[in-house]
Design a protein around this motif. Structure first.
Motif, PDB file in Angstrom:
ATOM      1  N   ILE A  85       0.835  -1.202   0.000  1.00 38.04           N
ATOM      2  CA  ILE A  85       0.000   0.000   0.000  1.00 38.04           C
ATOM      3  C   ILE A  85       0.871   1.253   0.000  1.00 38.04           C
ATOM      4  O   ILE A  85       2.048   1.211   0.391  1.00 38.04           O
ATOM      5  CB  ILE A  85      -0.937   0.061   1.224  1.00 38.04           C
ATOM      6  CG1 ILE A  85      -0.125   0.155   2.526  1.00 38.04           C
ATOM      7  CG2 ILE A  85      -1.889  -1.123   1.260  1.00 38.04           C
ATOM      8  CD1 ILE A  85      -0.961   0.514   3.741  1.00 38.04           C
TER       9      ILE A  85
ATOM     10  N   TYR B 114      -6.991   6.995   5.116  1.00 41.37           N
ATOM     11  CA  TYR B 114      -6.796   5.708   4.440  1.00 41.37           C
ATOM     12  C   TYR B 114      -7.454   4.609   5.265  1.00 41.37           C
ATOM     13  O   TYR B 114      -7.213   4.488   6.465  1.00 41.37           O
ATOM     14  CB  TYR B 114      -5.307   5.408   4.272  1.00 41.37           C
ATOM     15  CG  TYR B 114      -5.020   4.251   3.332  1.00 41.37           C
ATOM     16  CD1 TYR B 114      -4.727   4.484   1.995  1.00 41.37           C
ATOM     17  CD2 TYR B 114      -5.056   2.936   3.780  1.00 41.37           C
ATOM     18  CE1 TYR B 114      -4.474   3.442   1.117  1.00 41.37           C
ATOM     19  CE2 TYR B 114      -4.818   1.888   2.916  1.00 41.37           C
ATOM     20  CZ  TYR B 114      -4.514   2.141   1.588  1.00 41.37           C
ATOM     21  OH  TYR B 114      -4.272   1.093   0.730  1.00 41.37           O
TER      22      TYR B 114
ATOM     23  N   PHE C 199      -8.521   0.593   6.154  1.00 38.70           N
ATOM     24  CA  PHE C 199      -8.351  -0.858   6.063  1.00 38.70           C
ATOM     25  C   PHE C 199      -9.722  -1.455   6.340  1.00 38.70           C
ATOM     26  O   PHE C 199     -10.231  -1.340   7.454  1.00 38.70           O
ATOM     27  CB  PHE C 199      -7.366  -1.357   7.123  1.00 38.70           C
ATOM     28  CG  PHE C 199      -5.910  -1.215   6.758  1.00 38.70           C
ATOM     29  CD1 PHE C 199      -5.162  -2.324   6.408  1.00 38.70           C
ATOM     30  CD2 PHE C 199      -5.291   0.018   6.771  1.00 38.70           C
ATOM     31  CE1 PHE C 199      -3.818  -2.211   6.084  1.00 38.70           C
ATOM     32  CE2 PHE C 199      -3.956   0.159   6.445  1.00 38.70           C
ATOM     33  CZ  PHE C 199      -3.210  -0.963   6.095  1.00 38.70           C
TER      34      PHE C 199
ATOM     35  N   LYS D 280      -6.615  -6.754   9.526  1.00 37.58           N
ATOM     36  CA  LYS D 280      -6.530  -5.300   9.665  1.00 37.58           C
ATOM     37  C   LYS D 280      -5.668  -4.880  10.855  1.00 37.58           C
ATOM     38  O   LYS D 280      -4.728  -4.090  10.709  1.00 37.58           O
ATOM     39  CB  LYS D 280      -7.935  -4.694   9.821  1.00 37.58           C
ATOM     40  CG  LYS D 280      -8.908  -5.044   8.720  1.00 37.58           C
ATOM     41  CD  LYS D 280     -10.228  -4.315   8.867  1.00 37.58           C
ATOM     42  CE  LYS D 280     -10.932  -4.559  10.192  1.00 37.58           C
ATOM     43  NZ  LYS D 280     -11.365  -5.960  10.377  1.00 37.58           N
TER      44      LYS D 280
ATOM     45  N   CYS E 289     -13.352   7.576   3.521  1.00 39.77           N
ATOM     46  CA  CYS E 289     -11.922   7.422   3.221  1.00 39.77           C
ATOM     47  C   CYS E 289     -11.573   7.980   1.840  1.00 39.77           C
ATOM     48  O   CYS E 289     -12.364   7.893   0.898  1.00 39.77           O
ATOM     49  CB  CYS E 289     -11.524   5.956   3.289  1.00 39.77           C
ATOM     50  SG  CYS E 289     -11.801   5.176   4.893  1.00 39.77           S
TER      51      CYS E 289
ATOM     52  N   GLU F 117      -8.757   6.831   0.256  1.00 40.53           N
ATOM     53  CA  GLU F 117      -8.301   5.583  -0.360  1.00 40.53           C
ATOM     54  C   GLU F 117      -8.487   4.470   0.654  1.00 40.53           C
ATOM     55  O   GLU F 117      -8.572   4.715   1.860  1.00 40.53           O
ATOM     56  CB  GLU F 117      -6.822   5.672  -0.752  1.00 40.53           C
ATOM     57  CG  GLU F 117      -6.504   6.701  -1.811  1.00 40.53           C
ATOM     58  CD  GLU F 117      -6.887   6.260  -3.215  1.00 40.53           C
ATOM     59  OE1 GLU F 117      -6.853   5.036  -3.478  1.00 40.53           O
ATOM     60  OE2 GLU F 117      -7.227   7.126  -4.039  1.00 40.53           O
ATOM     61  N   MET F 118      -8.516   3.219   0.160  1.00 41.98           N
ATOM     62  CA  MET F 118      -8.701   2.101   1.084  1.00 41.98           C
ATOM     63  C   MET F 118      -8.181   0.817   0.475  1.00 41.98           C
ATOM     64  O   MET F 118      -7.933   0.734  -0.732  1.00 41.98           O
ATOM     65  CB  MET F 118     -10.175   1.940   1.428  1.00 41.98           C
ATOM     66  CG  MET F 118     -11.007   1.393   0.294  1.00 41.98           C
ATOM     67  SD  MET F 118     -12.757   1.659   0.535  1.00 41.98           S
ATOM     68  CE  MET F 118     -12.832   3.418   0.212  1.00 41.98           C
ATOM     69  N   VAL F 119      -8.017  -0.165   1.351  1.00 46.92           N
ATOM     70  CA  VAL F 119      -7.686  -1.512   0.904  1.00 46.92           C
ATOM     71  C   VAL F 119      -8.684  -2.465   1.545  1.00 46.92           C
ATOM     72  O   VAL F 119      -9.018  -2.331   2.715  1.00 46.92           O
ATOM     73  CB  VAL F 119      -6.225  -1.883   1.268  1.00 46.92           C
ATOM     74  CG1 VAL F 119      -5.996  -1.837   2.778  1.00 46.92           C
ATOM     75  CG2 VAL F 119      -5.859  -3.260   0.726  1.00 46.92           C
TER      76      VAL F 119
ATOM     77  N   MET G  85      -4.924  -8.962   0.244  1.00 42.99           N
ATOM     78  CA  MET G  85      -5.536  -7.804  -0.388  1.00 42.99           C
ATOM     79  C   MET G  85      -6.525  -8.271  -1.435  1.00 42.99           C
ATOM     80  O   MET G  85      -6.190  -9.054  -2.324  1.00 42.99           O
ATOM     81  CB  MET G  85      -4.456  -6.938  -1.051  1.00 42.99           C
ATOM     82  CG  MET G  85      -3.516  -6.247  -0.083  1.00 42.99           C
ATOM     83  SD  MET G  85      -2.159  -5.401  -0.941  1.00 42.99           S
ATOM     84  CE  MET G  85      -3.060  -4.367  -2.083  1.00 42.99           C
TER      85      MET G  85
ATOM     86  N   GLN H  15      -8.070  -2.426  -3.862  1.00 40.59           N
ATOM     87  CA  GLN H  15      -7.711  -1.150  -3.247  1.00 40.59           C
ATOM     88  C   GLN H  15      -7.998  -0.016  -4.218  1.00 40.59           C
ATOM     89  O   GLN H  15      -8.054  -0.213  -5.431  1.00 40.59           O
ATOM     90  CB  GLN H  15      -6.245  -1.132  -2.804  1.00 40.59           C
ATOM     91  CG  GLN H  15      -5.211  -1.304  -3.886  1.00 40.59           C
ATOM     92  CD  GLN H  15      -3.796  -1.209  -3.317  1.00 40.59           C
ATOM     93  OE1 GLN H  15      -3.502  -0.377  -2.445  1.00 40.59           O
ATOM     94  NE2 GLN H  15      -2.919  -2.064  -3.795  1.00 40.59           N
TER      95      GLN H  15
ATOM     96  N   SER I 191      -9.937   4.316  -4.370  1.00 36.85           N
ATOM     97  CA  SER I 191     -10.872   5.257  -3.753  1.00 36.85           C
ATOM     98  C   SER I 191     -12.275   4.676  -3.842  1.00 36.85           C
ATOM     99  O   SER I 191     -12.549   3.796  -4.668  1.00 36.85           O
ATOM    100  CB  SER I 191     -10.831   6.602  -4.490  1.00 36.85           C
ATOM    101  OG  SER I 191     -11.358   6.457  -5.799  1.00 36.85           O
TER     102      SER I 191
END
Length: 303
Positions: free
Chosen positions: A28, A36, A38, A46, A204, A206-208, A215, A218, A220
């Motif tokens: 990431i 950001y 999780f 997480k 958020c 961005e995120m994963v 994963m 990931q 936006s």
């Protein structure tokens, strides 16, 4: 044009406990000033990821940096420059709101007039003025949450880790908490937040998505929604289970699941005419829909 500065970066970050892989090759990039996320269910990896980034847990393999410091060789320096709030209330229940803040301010090296001013500022910012002298044990879940956040940012950290911060509070307190988070982000604090509430992903930048340590996706919220090229439709029904069976038997759906008092169906655009016998509406996927979509892809089913 200025290039955004990285606050967190990882390369194949992995953590194993014996034969169990808790986090598997996490990659990431978190830029300064971002919120950001999780996201994933309990046990998805997480919290383990956050513990490695905070310098609390040593990775099994891979690596990364936090605020420019190596998470393996400079873990202690990382701890000096970050804030951390755990999912469980970890303050002193037999101390008042003021006493908890005063104690943590001392731990962070604040002294004298500076310490008093900062503690007072936090009491006001976290909207705890009328609870200043109340024992922490008497606070509601939402107020405990605000107090814990106030303690975590007393030293004005550049990066704040929030591990399931809203897991034990009601929806109204959750909304209030996110307002504070956005305010801190606007002031330049980078936020890394873990949550299993999919609707919180909307907050958020961005995120994963994590599942079983891996994963899944990931990006936006907007990009993840747009990545679904198939069509999602909603069909209202008083018997969604029966409706689901009917549609699956006559339409080549990619996925179909009950959502409240409606059935949601994912299918290819060219197959929409096959739903002519039902009154449907095309809808934009929620983050819960997106997460389910990518879990399905990971498992090899549907899309």
């Amino acid at each position: 044009m200025m290039v955004p500065e990285l606050a967190v970066t990882t390369k194949d970050l992995t953590c194993k406990f014996g034969d169990f892989t808790a986090v598997d090759k996490l990659n990431i990039n978190v830029y300064r000033g971002e919120i950001y996320g999780f996201l994933g269910s309990n046990g998805s990896g997480k919290s383990t990821s956050i513990r490695m980034l905070c310098g609390i847990l040593k990775p099994t393999s891979g690596g990364g940096t936090v605020l420019g410091y190596d998470i393996i060789t400079e873990a202690e320096k990382i701890k000096e420059h970050i804030g951390y709030m755990s999912q469980k209330f970890s303050l002193y229940l037999d101390l008042t709101v003021f006493e908890n803040l005063d104690f943590y301010a001392g731990l962070y090296g604040l002294r004298g007039a500076e310490k008093y001013a900062r503690v007072t500022e936090m009491i006001e910012e976290m909207q705890l003025t009328d609870k200043r002298d109340a024992l922490s044990a008497t606070l509601s879940g939402g107020l405990k949450q605000r107090l814990a956040l106030g303690c975590a940012i007393l030293h004005r950290p550049k990066l704040l880790f929030l591990d399931e911060p809203t897991s034990a509070v009601d929806p109204i307190s959750r909304r209030s908490f996110w307002q504070i988070i956005h305010s801190l982000a606007l002031q330049g604090t980078t936020m890394v937040v873990t949550t299993h509430f999919m609707e919180e992903a909307e907050h958020c930048d961005e995120m994963v998505f994590l599942d079983a340590g891996k994963m899944v996706a990931q990006g936006s919220p907007k990009a993840l929604k747009q990545s679904i090229k198939e069509v999602l439709v909603s069909i209202a029904s008083d018997d969604s289970m029966k409706l689901c069976e009917e549609i699956k038997s006559s339409v080549p759906v990619l996925d179909a699941y009950i959502f409240g008092r409606e059935l949601r169906v994912l299918l290819y655009p060219q197959d929409l005419p096959l739903l002519a016998n039902w009154q449907y509406k095309i809808i934009e996927p929620t983050m819960e829909d997106v997460f389910s979509y990518y879990l399905d892809k990971k498992g090899g089913g549907g899309v």
